[in-house]
Design a protein around this motif. Structure first.
Motif, PDB file in Angstrom:
ATOM      1  N   PRO A 109       1.053  -1.067   0.519  1.00 14.22           N
ATOM      2  CA  PRO A 109      -0.145   0.453   0.017  1.00 14.22           C
ATOM      3  C   PRO A 109       0.908   1.273  -0.085  1.00 14.22           C
ATOM      4  CG  PRO A 109      -0.825  -1.414   1.583  1.00 14.22           C
ATOM      5  CD  PRO A 109       0.825  -1.839   0.807  1.00 14.22           C
ATOM      6  N   PRO A 110       0.460   2.477  -0.241  1.00 11.99           N
ATOM      7  CA  PRO A 110       0.819   3.165  -0.967  1.00 11.99           C
ATOM      8  C   PRO A 110       1.364   4.213   0.682  1.00 11.99           C
ATOM      9  CG  PRO A 110      -1.303   4.069  -1.782  1.00 11.99           C
ATOM     10  CD  PRO A 110      -0.628   2.674  -1.284  1.00 11.99           C
ATOM     11  N   GLY A 111       1.875   4.552   1.421  1.00 11.71           N
ATOM     12  CA  GLY A 111       2.504   5.927   2.192  1.00 11.71           C
ATOM     13  C   GLY A 111       0.645   6.149   2.199  1.00 11.71           C
ATOM     14  N   ARG A 112       0.979   7.161   3.872  1.00  8.51           N
ATOM     15  CA  ARG A 112      -0.226   8.362   3.633  1.00  8.51           C
ATOM     16  C   ARG A 112      -0.490   8.852   3.501  1.00  8.51           C
ATOM     17  NH1 ARG A 112      -4.195   8.115   7.871  1.00  8.51           N
ATOM     18  NH2 ARG A 112      -5.354  10.185   8.461  1.00  8.51           N
ATOM     19  N   ALA A 113       0.647   9.814   3.328  1.00  9.96           N
ATOM     20  CA  ALA A 113       0.808  11.081   2.397  1.00  9.96           C
ATOM     21  C   ALA A 113       0.382  11.257   1.184  1.00  9.96           C
ATOM     22  CB  ALA A 113       2.068  11.636   3.069  1.00  9.96           C
ATOM     23  N   ALA A 114       0.625   9.770   0.792  1.00  9.55           N
ATOM     24  CA  ALA A 114      -0.049   9.581  -0.987  1.00  9.55           C
ATOM     25  C   ALA A 114      -0.918   9.519  -1.601  1.00  9.55           C
ATOM     26  CB  ALA A 114       1.263   8.534  -1.612  1.00  9.55           C
ATOM     27  N   LEU A 115      -1.413   8.445  -0.139  1.00 11.42           N
ATOM     28  CA  LEU A 115      -2.737   8.081  -0.526  1.00 11.42           C
ATOM     29  C   LEU A 115      -3.916   9.429   0.156  1.00 11.42           C
ATOM     30  CD1 LEU A 115      -5.167   5.424  -0.721  1.00 11.42           C
ATOM     31  CD2 LEU A 115      -4.747   5.190   1.522  1.00 11.42           C
ATOM     32  N   ALA A 116      -3.817   9.997   0.928  1.00 11.03           N
ATOM     33  CA  ALA A 116      -4.426  11.181   1.314  1.00 11.03           C
ATOM     34  C   ALA A 116      -4.458  11.748  -0.053  1.00 11.03           C
ATOM     35  CB  ALA A 116      -3.670  12.275   2.414  1.00 11.03           C
ATOM     36  N   ALA A 117      -3.327  12.400  -0.841  1.00  5.48           N
ATOM     37  CA  ALA A 117      -3.473  13.174  -1.873  1.00  5.48           C
ATOM     38  C   ALA A 117      -4.702  13.339  -2.533  1.00  5.48           C
ATOM     39  CB  ALA A 117      -1.587  13.210  -1.830  1.00  5.48           C
ATOM     40  N   ALA A 118      -3.514  11.474  -3.185  1.00  5.52           N
ATOM     41  CA  ALA A 118      -4.598  10.734  -4.259  1.00  5.52           C
ATOM     42  C   ALA A 118      -6.622  11.475  -4.171  1.00  5.52           C
ATOM     43  CB  ALA A 118      -4.380   9.503  -4.409  1.00  5.52           C
ATOM     44  N   VAL A 119      -6.985  11.026  -3.010  1.00  2.05           N
ATOM     45  CA  VAL A 119      -8.482  10.470  -2.547  1.00  2.05           C
ATOM     46  C   VAL A 119      -8.686  11.875  -2.444  1.00  2.05           C
ATOM     47  CG1 VAL A 119      -9.696  10.445  -0.697  1.00  2.05           C
ATOM     48  CG2 VAL A 119      -7.720   8.878  -1.097  1.00  2.05           C
ATOM     49  N   ARG A 120      -8.133  13.458  -1.606  1.00  2.99           N
ATOM     50  CA  ARG A 120      -8.114  14.257  -1.775  1.00  2.99           C
ATOM     51  C   ARG A 120      -8.013  15.242  -3.159  1.00  2.99           C
ATOM     52  NH1 ARG A 120      -4.609  15.451   4.087  1.00  2.99           N
ATOM     53  NH2 ARG A 120      -6.401  13.897   5.157  1.00  2.99           N
ATOM     54  N   HIS A 121      -7.480  14.816  -3.525  1.00  2.00           N
ATOM     55  CA  HIS A 121      -7.511  15.897  -5.369  1.00  2.00           C
ATOM     56  C   HIS A 121      -8.930  15.380  -5.708  1.00  2.00           C
ATOM     57  CE1 HIS A 121      -3.666  18.156  -4.437  1.00  2.00           C
ATOM     58  NE2 HIS A 121      -3.018  17.064  -4.276  1.00  2.00           N
ATOM     59  N   SER A 122      -9.037  14.195  -6.211  1.00  2.00           N
ATOM     60  CA  SER A 122     -10.103  13.647  -7.048  1.00  2.00           C
ATOM     61  C   SER A 122     -11.419  14.056  -6.052  1.00  2.00           C
ATOM     62  CB  SER A 122      -9.131  12.576  -7.432  1.00  2.00           C
ATOM     63  OG  SER A 122      -9.778  11.426  -5.844  1.00  2.00           O
ATOM     64  N   VAL A 137     -20.241  12.782  -0.704  1.00  3.45           N
ATOM     65  CA  VAL A 137     -18.918  12.273  -1.327  1.00  3.45           C
ATOM     66  C   VAL A 137     -18.248  12.064  -0.336  1.00  3.45           C
ATOM     67  CG1 VAL A 137     -17.280  10.716  -3.227  1.00  3.45           C
ATOM     68  CG2 VAL A 137     -19.668  12.183  -3.970  1.00  3.45           C
ATOM     69  N   ARG A 138     -18.233  10.714   0.602  1.00  2.00           N
ATOM     70  CA  ARG A 138     -16.953  10.909   2.011  1.00  2.00           C
ATOM     71  C   ARG A 138     -16.395   9.411   1.498  1.00  2.00           C
ATOM     72  NH1 ARG A 138     -22.556   9.961   6.032  1.00  2.00           N
ATOM     73  NH2 ARG A 138     -22.992  12.516   5.954  1.00  2.00           N
ATOM     74  N   VAL A 139     -14.804   9.834   1.438  1.00  4.11           N
ATOM     75  CA  VAL A 139     -13.734   8.789   1.311  1.00  4.11           C
ATOM     76  C   VAL A 139     -13.093   8.997   2.986  1.00  4.11           C
ATOM     77  CG1 VAL A 139     -12.313   8.234  -0.044  1.00  4.11           C
ATOM     78  CG2 VAL A 139     -14.221   9.238  -1.608  1.00  4.11           C
ATOM     79  N   PRO A 140     -14.439   8.741   4.103  1.00  2.00           N
ATOM     80  CA  PRO A 140     -12.840   8.274   5.527  1.00  2.00           C
ATOM     81  C   PRO A 140     -11.830   7.667   5.466  1.00  2.00           C
ATOM     82  CG  PRO A 140     -15.320   6.780   5.504  1.00  2.00           C
ATOM     83  CD  PRO A 140     -14.301   7.616   4.104  1.00  2.00           C
ATOM     84  N   PRO A 141     -10.694   8.496   5.953  1.00  4.73           N
ATOM     85  CA  PRO A 141     -10.436   9.220   6.838  1.00  4.73           C
ATOM     86  C   PRO A 141     -10.602  10.931   5.901  1.00  4.73           C
ATOM     87  CG  PRO A 141      -9.063   8.274   6.918  1.00  4.73           C
ATOM     88  CD  PRO A 141      -9.363   7.325   6.203  1.00  4.73           C
ATOM     89  N   PHE A 142     -10.417  10.714   5.230  1.00  8.42           N
ATOM     90  CA  PHE A 142      -9.574  11.920   4.474  1.00  8.42           C
ATOM     91  C   PHE A 142     -10.514  12.634   3.370  1.00  8.42           C
ATOM     92  CE2 PHE A 142      -7.053   7.858   3.695  1.00  8.42           C
ATOM     93  CZ  PHE A 142      -6.111   8.430   4.149  1.00  8.42           C
ATOM     94  N   VAL A 143     -12.130  12.760   3.295  1.00  2.00           N
ATOM     95  CA  VAL A 143     -12.597  13.854   2.827  1.00  2.00           C
ATOM     96  C   VAL A 143     -13.693  13.284   2.862  1.00  2.00           C
ATOM     97  CG1 VAL A 143     -12.486  13.156   0.295  1.00  2.00           C
ATOM     98  CG2 VAL A 143     -12.407  15.507   0.483  1.00  2.00           C
ATOM     99  N   ALA A 144     -15.213  14.677   2.845  1.00  6.07           N
ATOM    100  CA  ALA A 144     -15.647  14.615   2.557  1.00  6.07           C
ATOM    101  C   ALA A 144     -16.010  15.349   1.740  1.00  6.07           C
ATOM    102  CB  ALA A 144     -17.113  14.426   3.920  1.00  6.07           C
ATOM    103  N   VAL A 145     -16.454  15.358   0.176  1.00  6.67           N
ATOM    104  CA  VAL A 145     -17.048  16.776  -0.169  1.00  6.67           C
ATOM    105  C   VAL A 145     -18.696  16.478  -0.839  1.00  6.67           C
ATOM    106  CG1 VAL A 145     -14.498  16.547  -1.493  1.00  6.67           C
ATOM    107  CG2 VAL A 145     -16.683  16.116  -2.717  1.00  6.67           C
ATOM    108  N   GLN A 146     -19.014  17.929  -1.378  1.00 10.70           N
ATOM    109  CA  GLN A 146     -20.650  17.738  -1.674  1.00 10.70           C
ATOM    110  C   GLN A 146     -20.308  17.892  -3.499  1.00 10.70           C
ATOM    111  OE1 GLN A 146     -23.127  20.184   0.550  1.00 10.70           O
ATOM    112  NE2 GLN A 146     -22.934  19.037   2.386  1.00 10.70           N
TER     113      GLN A 146
END
Length: 138
Positions: free
Chosen positions: A30-43, A58-67
Motif C-alpha cells: 500500500p502507498p504511504g498515508r501522505a500519497a494516499l491522502a493526496a490522491a483521494v483529496r485531489h480526486s 461523497v465521503r472517503v474516510p478518513p480523508f475527505v467528504a465533498v458535496q
C-alpha cells in the motif's frame, strides 16, 4: 469560509499515478498515508469542481467528504444522498479500474438516496488501464 483553490489537473493525475501500482496490483505494498491522502483529496475535490452543487455528499474516510451535483440542498444532519467508500474503492473508481455498478453490487459502496448514483456518470476522472499508462504518463 473562503472557496478552495481549484485543483490542478496535472496534480490530480500525478497523485493518482503515484498510487497506481497499488490500484492495479492488489498484492503490491500500500502507498504511504501522505500519497494516499493526496490522491483521494485531489480526486474528490476534482469531482466537486466538475459537478458543483450540494445534493450528493461523497465521503472517503478518513480523508475527505465533498458535496457535489446540483439539486436539492440539505442544511442539517445527514444528507439524503450520501455515497461512502474506502480510499481504495474510491481510487479504483477514479482510475476506471472498477465501475460504480460493480462496486455497489459487491458492497464496496454504501449509497443512499435516489441521486447518489449520479456520481457514476462523472467517473473515471483519471483513467488508468495498465502499468504502461503510469510509465508513459498517458
Amino acid at each position: 469560509m473562503p472557496p478552495r483553490r481549484r485543483v490542478d489537473p496535472a496534480e490530480v493525475r500525478a497523485a493518482v499515478l503515484a498510487v497506481s501500482d497499488w490500484l492495479l496490483d492488489p498484492t503490491a505494498s500500500p502507498p504511504g498515508r501522505a500519497a494516499l491522502a493526496a490522491a483521494v483529496r485531489h480526486s474528490a475535490r476534482t469531482l466537486e469542481q466538475l459537478a458543483p452543487g450540494n445534493s450528493v455528499e461523497v465521503r472517503v474516510p478518513p480523508f475527505v467528504a465533498v458535496q457535489c451535483i446540483e439539486g436539492p440542498r440539505h442544511t442539517r444532519g445527514t444528507p439524503p444522498n450520501v455515497v461512502e467508500m474506502s480510499p481504495r474503492t474510491w481510487l479504483l473508481l477514479v482510475a476506471g479500474v472498477l465501475t460504480y455498478g460493480n462496486a455497489l453490487a459487491a458492497g464496496d459502496i454504501d449509497a443512499s438516496g435516489h441521486r447518489a448514483g449520479l456520481i457514476a456518470e462523472l467517473l473515471p476522472l483519471v483513467p488508468i488501464t495498465s502499468l504502461g499508462d503510469r510509465e508513459t504518463g498517458v
